[in-house]
Design a protein around this motif. Structure first.
Motif, PDB file in Angstrom:
ATOM      1  N   MET C   1       0.712  -1.280  -0.253  1.00 26.92           N
ATOM      2  CA  MET C   1      -0.167   0.117   0.002  1.00 26.92           C
ATOM      3  C   MET C   1       0.896   1.277   0.024  1.00 26.92           C
ATOM      4  SD  MET C   1      -1.253   0.712   3.570  1.00 26.92           S
ATOM      5  CE  MET C   1      -0.720  -0.870   3.199  1.00 26.92           C
ATOM      6  N   ASP C   2       0.054   2.207  -0.551  1.00 25.63           N
ATOM      7  CA  ASP C   2       0.963   3.494  -0.858  1.00 25.63           C
ATOM      8  C   ASP C   2       0.796   4.552   0.382  1.00 25.63           C
ATOM      9  OD1 ASP C   2       2.483   5.266  -1.864  1.00 25.63           O
ATOM     10  OD2 ASP C   2       1.570   5.162  -3.967  1.00 25.63           O
ATOM     11  N   ARG C   3       1.683   4.776   0.778  1.00 27.18           N
ATOM     12  CA  ARG C   3       1.644   5.874   1.875  1.00 27.18           C
ATOM     13  C   ARG C   3       1.259   7.177   1.143  1.00 27.18           C
ATOM     14  NH1 ARG C   3       3.780   6.760   6.876  1.00 27.18           N
ATOM     15  NH2 ARG C   3       4.551   4.363   6.837  1.00 27.18           N
ATOM     16  N   ASP C   5      -0.254   7.801  -1.527  1.00 25.55           N
ATOM     17  CA  ASP C   5      -1.661   7.891  -1.898  1.00 25.55           C
ATOM     18  C   ASP C   5      -2.561   8.581  -0.846  1.00 25.55           C
ATOM     19  OD1 ASP C   5      -1.381   7.205  -4.372  1.00 25.55           O
ATOM     20  OD2 ASP C   5      -1.761   5.147  -4.090  1.00 25.55           O
ATOM     21  N   LEU C   6      -2.437   8.055   0.549  1.00 20.65           N
ATOM     22  CA  LEU C   6      -2.869   8.536   1.804  1.00 20.65           C
ATOM     23  C   LEU C   6      -2.721  10.259   1.745  1.00 20.65           C
ATOM     24  CD1 LEU C   6      -4.780   8.111   4.410  1.00 20.65           C
ATOM     25  CD2 LEU C   6      -2.447   7.906   5.424  1.00 20.65           C
ATOM     26  N   GLU C   7      -1.299  10.339   1.636  1.00 25.16           N
ATOM     27  CA  GLU C   7      -0.921  11.732   1.768  1.00 25.16           C
ATOM     28  C   GLU C   7      -1.512  12.735   0.638  1.00 25.16           C
ATOM     29  OE1 GLU C   7       3.202  11.707   1.973  1.00 25.16           O
ATOM     30  OE2 GLU C   7       3.004  11.151   4.038  1.00 25.16           O
ATOM     31  N   ARG C   9      -4.311  12.122  -0.846  1.00 22.80           N
ATOM     32  CA  ARG C   9      -5.719  12.142  -0.581  1.00 22.80           C
ATOM     33  C   ARG C   9      -6.082  13.213   0.474  1.00 22.80           C
ATOM     34  NH1 ARG C   9      -8.211   9.214   2.587  1.00 22.80           N
ATOM     35  NH2 ARG C   9      -6.634   7.784   2.802  1.00 22.80           N
ATOM     36  N   LEU C  10      -5.384  13.057   1.456  1.00 26.79           N
ATOM     37  CA  LEU C  10      -5.523  13.781   2.811  1.00 26.79           C
ATOM     38  C   LEU C  10      -5.437  15.352   1.936  1.00 26.79           C
ATOM     39  CD1 LEU C  10      -3.600  12.211   5.562  1.00 26.79           C
ATOM     40  CD2 LEU C  10      -6.158  12.509   5.219  1.00 26.79           C
ATOM     41  N   ARG C  11      -4.383  15.458   1.266  1.00 26.19           N
ATOM     42  CA  ARG C  11      -4.252  16.992   0.741  1.00 26.19           C
ATOM     43  C   ARG C  11      -5.399  17.437  -0.016  1.00 26.19           C
ATOM     44  NH1 ARG C  11       0.601  16.077  -0.667  1.00 26.19           N
ATOM     45  NH2 ARG C  11       0.286  15.627  -2.719  1.00 26.19           N
TER      46      ARG C  11
ATOM     47  N   ALA D 197      -2.518  14.107   9.487  1.00 26.29           N
ATOM     48  CA  ALA D 197      -3.774  14.381   8.958  1.00 26.29           C
ATOM     49  C   ALA D 197      -4.126  15.889   8.074  1.00 26.29           C
ATOM     50  CB  ALA D 197      -5.099  14.205   9.850  1.00 26.29           C
ATOM     51  N   ASP D 200       0.191  17.164   6.309  1.00 31.23           N
ATOM     52  CA  ASP D 200       0.687  16.254   5.445  1.00 31.23           C
ATOM     53  C   ASP D 200       2.226  16.177   6.064  1.00 31.23           C
ATOM     54  OD1 ASP D 200      -0.045  15.159   3.545  1.00 31.23           O
ATOM     55  OD2 ASP D 200       0.552  16.567   2.017  1.00 31.23           O
ATOM     56  N   LEU D 291      -4.060  -0.584   6.094  1.00 34.52           N
ATOM     57  CA  LEU D 291      -3.714  -1.292   5.007  1.00 34.52           C
ATOM     58  C   LEU D 291      -3.828  -0.800   3.648  1.00 34.52           C
ATOM     59  CD1 LEU D 291      -5.338  -4.797   6.175  1.00 34.52           C
ATOM     60  CD2 LEU D 291      -2.762  -4.235   5.675  1.00 34.52           C
ATOM     61  N   GLN D 292      -5.077   0.073   3.523  1.00 36.47           N
ATOM     62  CA  GLN D 292      -5.381   0.561   2.072  1.00 36.47           C
ATOM     63  C   GLN D 292      -6.234   2.096   2.473  1.00 36.47           C
ATOM     64  OE1 GLN D 292      -5.751  -3.100  -0.203  1.00 36.47           O
ATOM     65  NE2 GLN D 292      -7.065  -1.686  -1.596  1.00 36.47           N
ATOM     66  N   PRO D 293      -5.546   2.884   2.714  1.00 37.93           N
ATOM     67  CA  PRO D 293      -6.187   4.108   2.979  1.00 37.93           C
ATOM     68  C   PRO D 293      -7.324   4.702   1.788  1.00 37.93           C
ATOM     69  CG  PRO D 293      -3.737   4.695   2.670  1.00 37.93           C
ATOM     70  CD  PRO D 293      -4.101   2.874   2.547  1.00 37.93           C
ATOM     71  N   GLU D 294      -6.909   4.205   0.606  1.00 37.68           N
ATOM     72  CA  GLU D 294      -8.036   4.555  -0.528  1.00 37.68           C
ATOM     73  C   GLU D 294      -8.912   3.676  -0.125  1.00 37.68           C
ATOM     74  OE1 GLU D 294      -7.516   6.271  -3.416  1.00 37.68           O
ATOM     75  OE2 GLU D 294      -5.676   6.873  -3.277  1.00 37.68           O
ATOM     76  N   ALA D 303     -10.587   9.653   6.874  1.00 37.87           N
ATOM     77  CA  ALA D 303      -9.172   9.337   6.919  1.00 37.87           C
ATOM     78  C   ALA D 303      -8.526  10.308   8.158  1.00 37.87           C
ATOM     79  CB  ALA D 303      -8.489   9.517   5.738  1.00 37.87           C
ATOM     80  N   GLU D 304      -8.723  11.631   8.056  1.00 35.97           N
ATOM     81  CA  GLU D 304      -8.059  12.461   8.875  1.00 35.97           C
ATOM     82  C   GLU D 304      -8.614  12.144  10.498  1.00 35.97           C
ATOM     83  OE1 GLU D 304      -9.966  13.469   6.679  1.00 35.97           O
ATOM     84  OE2 GLU D 304      -8.979  14.580   5.098  1.00 35.97           O
ATOM     85  N   ASP D 424       4.119   0.782   6.814  1.00 38.75           N
ATOM     86  CA  ASP D 424       2.855   1.384   6.259  1.00 38.75           C
ATOM     87  C   ASP D 424       1.706   0.396   6.694  1.00 38.75           C
ATOM     88  OD1 ASP D 424       3.865  -0.705   5.079  1.00 38.75           O
ATOM     89  OD2 ASP D 424       3.862   0.388   2.734  1.00 38.75           O
TER      90      ASP D 424
END
Lengths: 382, 518, 401, 430
Positions: C1-3, C5-7, C9-11, D197, D200, D291-294, D303-304, D424
């Motif tokens: 998983m891709d950190r 991507d989370l970032e 998305r958060l942005r 959150a 960044d 595991l998978q934020p998306e 998420a935040e 991660d």
């Protein structure tokens, strides 16, 4: 294998653990070499009787303590600090040699390791006396003294009100006053000795402390009072390293003091103090040691160490052990070691002591007497 | 033979469980544009990775200019004069264009110690001149458009002396204008004696740009034909392997009230670019509303705005009369919106979860799966087993991790999970992408079944035949705008294609029910 | 998983939930934010300076005049050495895509090894190269005497030993991260923990105490004539050789990163390893090299800390390194992966320390000690992820799609 | 019922087994490498004669099965240290000797040290594990613990004046101390969470930095505001009243340094954390995000908020560890630097446990043993107790490279399931 069979042996001769020696009128306690036999030159201002019995016991007392076993718990930072812990070990070594006791030691890494260290000794039941070095052990020992009420303890640098703990404290401010007085006198004149010199146009001295805590502030207070006693207009710079183990920062602090005119810097910073000596060496100025006679424990810097405020932790440890051997353990008592008993003293540098003018020595001797006589009251807070 | 640039003979490449290439032959004439046509997963990219040395085949030989070669790494392929432009650009974004182009073969100075920047810029500049590229070598890659980045990629291969350029799906990320520019570039390249291999799954592109076309299907090469000797229908048949269109039986159904209304929605991205511009449409109960368009024309952003993954900059989303624009993703799930995401590996499934947990995804706060914040695992497991049974997910094992399933079964599981919610609105994006034929038919049937049950279905797909067949009405997006809404039965594929390219052919009857914005 | 991507998305999601001012901040580009952070810092410093010049008697005046004093600058430079060198090494590793959080461990191991090597060879003496070699063959002794020997002071051999030890540990770290695809953060922590245990352990074995005795230390180098230039002379040309090394390393490292092929490869390997791989450069080899470079610079930094300064290794508590490895990470982040920036940040941090020593009355010691860390947190907040290289933290395997 | 089945499945599930096997292998390898280090350093140490290697299996009574007795040498050198003996001391000394030896008591001192350390590590390990599960690498447990320790000490000192004496006071003070520690740690954990959150900021870096801020900040606060006026030497707060300490119930160890009550609390919390992660909707959100934020966002997870909440919980657990350090081990707060590095050890514990809350129980026991055994080493052998730090470093080093063990496993022809310990998310059985 039984758990006891491998009791920790001390690794003899494995490294360059410095030898601690005293100069001046106080008889040397160095068991490591010829110093014991070489009477160092006595300086009149420091002249007193030698510590009671340290020499008389030297020869034949060896068997008296054969069954006595001591547990040493050092302050954090461990051995090799060339001052506090090494002095304590010196006392134990002296007792080993002179009284025939044996000792084991623990070098805790953190305050939280004190209690386990004390208890490991106490639990085993093999130790007659457990010697706890440093004020930081107070909490742990307060509790453990309660728990092991039959075990004899010694604490150095703190007082614990318990009848199985013998407390030993020092009047560090008095000794610091002495070195302060000396520093104040010398910076006010043009003085050159060894590889250092003072400049006559500035009257400035410095103090480098380890941690900014009440105990170390006692050193600072005495030093400042002494320097001002010598010269009211004197400029005193102070700095705290923030650690007893950071020679690099202490070096920077001392360099900054020398660069802004200080002639002599006194330290009460444990192992950090090495940095002060290095700075003195680099700048061709003077430094003053603490706890041990550092002109001998750090012989590389003898040419820059004017004097040391010797704090006889070794005496405290030795005395307590001796009491134990003589079955005179004085639990519950507080032994205060000041100038009078030579528990603290200004000891001139091994290499530079001779060069100090006699009139200066006379004045320092006089102020010592004045403190003993109560004519001078030395503050404990700066 | 002397005119052959590249010949692949009997290439076989296997991956665990899959034969990606099975005895594939390919011959490419020098100075030609050769299209490699096939559906996703047909083995086109694998074949080209073999040619480029990224993969080593189990069997078969590679010949370049008649000589047999063995490529252990791209380095070898580059030395043999082969260059590849990947679908995802292999560029270092924060570096300048010239540095990207010369990367790995920098001109040096000072006894090789330093990169000779001036020389490098000059060489890049010369290359640009020669091929008529308008590229400023000193710009930073991340500051230039995708079209320019692609040209940088081409320059990279030319700098390395490539005679054969492989382009992997080069138009997927380009605007129509950029596509035209690309065709010009390809013409210029072949005019100067370069050979181009062009990977695509779009018939029209292949017909338009190539001289010869090789069709791949299921890892096998079906045929190589000259563009002059074929037509789209023939190619399509070769690609799909049967009659062109999947026959979907779309029953008659009268749509009801508006269920989902998208009203003047604009979505702006982090770089202040409007990805979706003032889009409005409605989806009625019992209707499939399709959206066609080239990938990257704002469909993803529009879907994210509708499903609550992204908030629109302006406009409203209305479901069954309620304005849900401000609703969070979770609220929208509760509002009865089901969503088949375009990327099931990223979003649709947690690959390390088993199917029991994946079945809970999105319902984790909803009764009966969760009571007072506590998950009822028995119910959840039963739910997952239901999905597996009803939607024929194989293997039928709820304890299997998602990543152990095939793409089709993963997708069926997602479809099942979303449809079992009994949603009022279904947003399905590329629901059959990378899915086998059987599963595709199954998913189509399920979508139509929802329509029969008077649900509103929004279907976004890049497969034109799919949206045309399933949709009652079809919107076409181009550069973030909804160009028009048409009746798919009344509009030809060519006409829709023109709309997708941003042109508006005459005689199209618009089915817009609101506004009538051009 | 891709950190990332989370970032990302958060942005994207942030503006919706944030108050306006922060939302505005967020909408700034990274470059703008960095510029803002830099100018804020410069602005504050300039304000203090200006105020100090106008009102020399004020606290700000005292701070200013002390800060530009020769003694303070010398002190700051000396204190900056281990931090700046380590930061330079660390930024190479991170630029290549390997986050080396074990720098602290590299410092510890090199500081210790340098002292041990110097001590074993014999403190202040020198060792001749090539050495005289003797063989015993059947009762007679043959000696090969090269005649001409190059005498290398043991203190420098100690430093070489420290560098070697650091590079060995860095290599181990690289093998774990690259060959065995270990998690970089965890492996980095492990490197730190191992070194934190190993150095005092070995010291106790060898010397019976956690700290070594003083062995030998570097003297100062005085460049004739140049050192007589007022003010600048003593600072730059009558100083610890380690200060020279640092001052030379900064531009060299910058040049290496921005003007050589290897530097381009390092950057590409961290941003888009595939781009590098597809043009035929071995990504992992570049990363090994970059991690070794971090070991090399941290090795000099660690040796400078022990032999360059006190001439001993102190292993009590957190050892004499005491967080400098982590400050180095802070320094290169603050310096935006630019060796000059990293040096400036290191100097800022060490300057704070030098000031603190001199001006303890102004604020409690802890305030000064805390400042570097607070600054880094603020910078991170302003600049987001300070543009971590895209592929940092991920291992790369050629041929995967 | 179903949950019990679930637990069982997870513990024996394929990747869970691999995870455990890798941890065990890493542990074994660390012990081997550590033994080598001991042996080799024994060559350099000075002693009169090489260590006598005595390898035997001890049996109840004074009987043993002798395997080897004698000296070993390498290149003509004899080692002064005997690794076998060292490990014997380390592991048996950790519990104060063999249980069947005469005089052995379950409440002996070594047990006390071991259990106290295990209890505290259980909290910090859980703290790290929770954050890991949310995909966040909380290196800041140390700082969160330091704040928890200070705030709980100060709160107790402040409230103690108004609290009743005796056990009634305990009933008020103890929960209050734990809660205030948790709140303080939670806030300190929420900060990097919020920075991650909403701004960044990479949590690995911010938590490391905030550890230093906590260390110096608390020291500053103590010396400026909460200094014990009676203190002869150091910076420290006053001693908390005796009735605020964790009482030795149901049965006592000799002193206040350990209480079964605290251990029970820790164990209960481990199960609670496990239940929260695997049994609640919130836990599902957390694990999905990790595991998978998306996919988490897709599933309606904010998420935040999840990041901030997970970090708050993680920080709170660290804060409780700090409070307990005061209430169980120390009796007062000294300075930030004097708080032992339980937060960092927590990382090791959690990583070794595959970030599984129940695994953390075993991890903390192991590291409790190492700590207590380190004391025994110090007193019963010549080998410096720093060996323990080396061992924990090696363990985490080897756990960080599962691929290494997988290669070995594959070469031996066993399983190749995917399982990685990573910053991660922390996978395993999820």
């Amino acid at each position: 294998m039984s758990p006891n069979s491998g009791r920790r042996r001390f690794l003899k001769g494995t490294g360059a653990v410095g030898t601690i020696a005293l100069a001046g009128c106080i008889s040397s306690t160095d068991n490591g070499g010829d110093d014991t036999d070489t009477p160092t030159e006595e300086t009149d201002s420091m002249e007193t009787e030698s510590g009671d019995g340290t020499e008389t016991e030297t020869d034949d007392g060896s068997n008296a303590g054969a069954d006595v076993n001591i547990g040493m718990v050092y302050a954090t930072g461990g051995l090799g600090d060339k001052s506090f812990n090494d002095m304590a070990r010196q006392g134990a070594l002296q007792a080993e040699e002179e009284l025939g006791i044996s000792f084991d030691q623990a070098q805790p890494e953190q305050n939280s390791d004190f209690s386990p260290a004390q208890r490991n000794f106490a639990e085993s039941g093999d130790y007659d006396l457990i010697s706890c070095i440093g004020f930081a052990q107070t909490d742990a020992l307060t509790e453990n003294a309660d728990r092991y009420s039959d075990q004899h303890f010694q604490i150095v640098d703190s007082t614990i009100d318990s009848n199985n703990v013998a407390s030993y404290v020092f009047r560090e401010h008095e000794g610091s006053f002495q070195v302060g007085h000396l520093a104040g006198l010398l910076t006010s004149q043009s003085f050159e000795a060894g590889q250092g010199s003072t400049s006559s146009d500035s009257t400035s001295v410095g103090f480098v402390g380890g941690l900014d805590v009440p105990l170390i502030r006692k050193f600072q207070a005495g030093f400042e009072a002494g320097a001002q006693y010598a010269n009211e207009d004197i400029d005193i710079q102070t700095s705290y390293v923030g650690s007893f183990n950071d020679a690099a920062t202490a070096r920077e602090a001392a360099l900054s003091m020398y660069d802004s005119g200080a002639d002599i810097v006194y330290h009460a910073a444990g192992a950090s103090g090495l940095g002060v000596f290095q700075a003195a060496q680099e700048r061709g100025k003077f430094a003053m040691g603490v706890d041990a006679d550092q002109s001998r424990s750090e012989p590389d810097f003898a040419d820059w160490i004017l004097a040391s405020m010797v704090k006889r932790v070794d005496t405290a440890v030795y005395t307590a052990i001796e009491n134990e051997v003589d079955e005179e353990f004085n639990g519950g008592s507080v032994t205060t070691l000041g100038l009078e008993s030579d528990g603290v003293a200004c000891v001139y540098g091994d290499a530079l002591g001779d060069a100090i003018p006699q009139d200066v020595k006379d004045q320092v001797a006089a102020s010592r007497q004045a403190i003993i006589d109560g004519e001078i009251t030395v503050p404990t807070e700066p | 033979m002397s005119n052959t640039a590249v010949r692949l003979a009997g290439i076989t490449k296997r991956f665990p469980g899959v034969v990606a290439n099975d005895q594939v032959d390919l011959t490419v004439e020098k100075g030609s544009v050769h299209a490699l046509l096939g559906e996703n997963g047909a083995g086109k990219t694998t074949l080209m990775n073999v040619l480029y040395g990224l993969l080593q085949p189990e069997e078969g030989d590679v010949y370049v200019k008649g000589e047999r070669r063995e490529f252990q790494s791209p380095r070898d392929a580059i030395d043999a004069g082969i260059g590849m432009i990947h679908q995802h650009f292999m560029l270092v974004d924060p570096m300048q264009i010239w540095a990207n182009i010369v990367l790995g073969q920098e001109p040096r100075k000072y006894f090789g110690l330093a990169v000779d920047e001036q020389a490098a810029i000059q060489q890049v500049h010369d290359l640009c001149e020669r091929y008529g590229f308008e590229v400023d070598p000193t710009e930073t890659v991340e500051d230039v458009s995708v079209g320019v980045q692609q040209r940088v990629e081409i320059l990279k291969t030319l700098y390395r002396g490539a005679d054969v350029l492989i382009l992997d799906e080069p138009t997927a990320v380009l605007t129509p204008q950029e596509v035209e520019d690309l065709y010009d570039v390809l013409d210029e390249l072949t005019a100067q004696g370069k050979t181009v291999i062009f990977i695509t799954h779009k018939l029209g592109e292949a017909m338009h740009s190539a001289d010869d076309i090789t069709v791949l299907r299921d890892g096998e090469s079906i045929a190589t034909v000259s563009v002059d000797e074929t037509n789209q229908n023939e190619l399509a048949e070769m690609m799909v392997g049967r009659e062109v269109l999947l026959e979907v039986d779309v029953p008659e159904h009268e749509p009801g009230e508006t269920t989902l209304a998208v009203d003047d929605v604009t979505v702006t991205d982090g770089d202040d670019i409007d990805r979706v511009k003032d889009v409005s449409f409605e989806v009625r109960a019992g209707e499939v509303f399709g959206i066609a368009g080239v990938d990257g024309n704002g469909q993803s952003e529009l879907v994210e705005a509708i499903t609550g993954l992204e908030s629109p900059t302006s406009g409203r989303i209305v479901v069954e009369g309620d304005d849900i624009t401000g609703h969070s993703r979770r609220q929208r799930i509760d509002d009865g919106m089901a969503y088949i995401p375009e990327d099931r590996h990223e979003r649709g499934l947690v690959m390390d979860f088993d199917l029991v947990e994946n079945g809970l995804l999105g319902s984790q706060h909803a009764e009966p799966y969760s009571k007072n914040g506590r998950i009822e695992w028995d119910t959840v497991r039963g739910h997952a087993e239901d999905i597996i049974e009803t939607y024929d997910v194989r293997p039928p094992n709820a304890d299997a991790d998602a990543h152990s399933l095939s793409g089709g079964n993963q997708q069926k599981f997602i479809v099942g999970r979303e449809f079992e919610r009994d949603p009022s609105v279904v947003v399905a994006t590329h629901p059959t992408r990378g899915v086998d034929i059987g599963s595709t038919e199954f998913i189509h049937e399920e979508l139509l079944d929802l329509r029969q049950r008077d649900r509103a279905v929004l279907l976004i797909s890049s497969k034109l035949d799919e949206v045309r067949q399933l949709s009652d009405r079809l919107g076409v997006m181009y550069e973030g705008e909804l160009v028009d809404i048409v009746d798919p039965d009344e509009t030809s594929e060519e006409e829709i294609g023109l709309l997708m390219a941003g042109e508006r052919p005459d005689g199209i009857e618009s089915m817009r029910t609101t506004g009538g914005r051009p | 998983m891709d950190r990332d991507d989370l970032e990302r998305r958060l942005r994207n999601a942030a503006p919706e939930v944030l108050p306006l001012s922060v939302a505005e901040l967020r909408s700034m580009s990274r470059a703008d934010a960095r510029r803002l952070a830099t100018w804020l810092t410069v602005g504050v410093l300039a304000l203090v300076a200006l105020y100090g010049i106008v009102f020399p008697g004020s606290t700000a005046g005292e701070v200013f005049w002390t800060a530009i004093g020769q003694s303070t600058i010398e002190s700051s430079l000396r204190l900056a050495v281990p931090i700046a060198l380590t930061a330079i090494g660390g930024l190479y590793a991170e630029k290549s895509g390997v986050i080396n959080i074990g720098l602290e461990g590299l410092l510890i191991i090199s500081a210790f090894a340098a002292v041990v090597v110097a001590d074993v060879l014999g403190g202040a003496g020198s060792t001749g190269f090539p050495p005289v070699v003797s063989f015993d063959v059947g009762g007679s002794t043959y000696t090969i005497d090269p005649g001409v020997q190059l005498l290398v002071p043991n203190v420098w051999l100690g430093i070489a030993g420290g560098v070697l030890a650091s590079m060995l540990l860095a290599f181990l770290f690289a093998v774990i991260c690259i060959r065995y695809e270990g998690d970089q953060i965890i492996a980095g922590l492990a490197v730190w923990l191992v070194a934190l245990g190993l150095a005092p352990f070995a010291s106790k074995v060898m010397y019976g105490q956690p700290s070594t005795p003083q062995v030998v230390r570097l003297g100062e180098w005085t460049v004739p004539v140049l050192s007589d230039i007022p003010f600048v002379g003593p600072i730059l040309f009558d100083a610890n050789p380690m200060v020279f090394i640092m001052l030379v390393s900064v531009p060299v490292a910058w040049y290496g990163l921005n003007r050589t092929s290897f530097g381009y490869w390092v950057q590409a390997s961290g941003e888009n390893p595939k781009a590098l791989d597809t043009v035929g450069v071995n990504v992992n080899r570049v990363r090994y090299a970059a991690v070794l470079i971090s070991g090399f610079f941290a090795g000099i930094g660690g040796s400078a800390l022990s032999l360059g300064s006190g001439g001993l290794f102190n292993g009590a508590g957190q050892t004499m390194v005491d967080g400098r490895g982590f400050i180095a990470i802070a320094a290169y982040l603050f310096g935006n992966y630019n060796p000059f920036g990293a040096f400036a940040a290191s100097y800022l941090f060490s300057g704070l320390q030098a000031l603190q020593i001199r001006l303890q009355g102004i604020a409690p010691t802890e305030v000064f000690l805390m400042l570097p860390y607070v600054v880094v947190v603020i910078v991170l907040v302003l600049v987001g992820r300070t543009r971590l290289p895209e592929a940092a933290g991920e291992h790369y395997e050629s041929g995967e799609d | 019922m179903s949950r019990a089945r679930d637990v069982l499945e997870r513990l024996v599930g394929a990747s869970g087994v691999e995870r455990a096997v890798i941890s065990m292998a890493a542990l074994a390898l660390s012990i081997v490498v550590g033994g080598l280090i001991v042996f080799v350093s024994g060559l350099g140490a000075a002693c009169e004669a090489g260590a006598n290697y005595h390898i035997a299996i001890p049996l109840p009574g004074s009987v043993e099965i002798l395997l080897f007795d004698g000296r070993l040498s390498m290149l003509g050198f004899q080692s002064c240290y005997d690794p076998i003996n060292v490990y014997e001391k380390l592991f048996i000394g950790a519990i104060g000797g063999l249980p069947w030896e005469s005089g052995w008591q379950p409440t002996n001192f070594a047990m006390e040290v071991f259990l106290q350390r295990a209890t505290l590590l259980l909290f910090t390990g859980l703290s790290v594990a929770v954050a890991f599960r949310a995909g966040l690498f909380n290196i800041g447990t140390q700082g969160q613990m330091i704040w928890g320790a200070l705030v709980s000490a100060v709160t107790v000192l402040f409230v103690a004046d108004f609290a009743p004496a005796g056990l009634a006071g305990t009933a008020i003070l103890l929960p209050l101390a734990l809660v205030s520690g948790a709140v303080a740690g939670g806030i300190w954990g929420a900060i990097p969470g919020a920075l991650k959150a909403y701004a960044d900021a990479n949590e690995v870096i911010t938590t490391i930095m905030l550890n230093f801020v906590a260390t110096f900040g608390t020291t500053l606060l103590v010396s400026e505001f909460f200094q014990d006026p009676q203190s002869a030497g150091g910076t420290q707060t006053r001693m908390v009243p005796g009735n605020s300490l964790v009482p030795s119930i149901p049965f006592g160890f000799q002193g206040t340094r350990f209480s079964i009550l605290a251990l029970v609390l820790a164990l209960v919390l481990a199960f609670v954390v496990y239940f929260v992660l695997w049994g609640t909707s919130f836990g599902f959100d957390v694990r999905t995000s990790g595991l998978q934020p998306e996919a988490a966002t897709y599933a309606g997870v904010n998420a935040e908020r999840t990041i901030v909440r997970s970090m708050t919980i993680s920080g709170a657990l660290g804060g409780i560890a700090g409070a307990l350090w005061v209430l169980l081990a120390n009796g007062r707060f000294l300075t930030g630097t004097e708080v032992p590095s339980l937060g960092f050890d927590g990382i090791t514990v959690s990583v070794l446990a595959g970030n599984n809350p129940l695994g953390v129980i075993f991890g903390s026991i192991l590291f409790g043993v190492l700590k207590s055994g380190g004391n025994a080493l110090n007193f019963q052998t010549d080998v410096p107790p720093e060996l323990v730090s080396i061992l924990s470093g090696l363990i985490i080093l080897f756990v960080a490279m599962p691929e290494f063990f997988r290669l070995i496993g594959r070469s031996m022809g066993i399983g190749d399931e995917q399982a990685t310990v990573a910053t991660d998310g922390g996978e395993d059985d999820g």
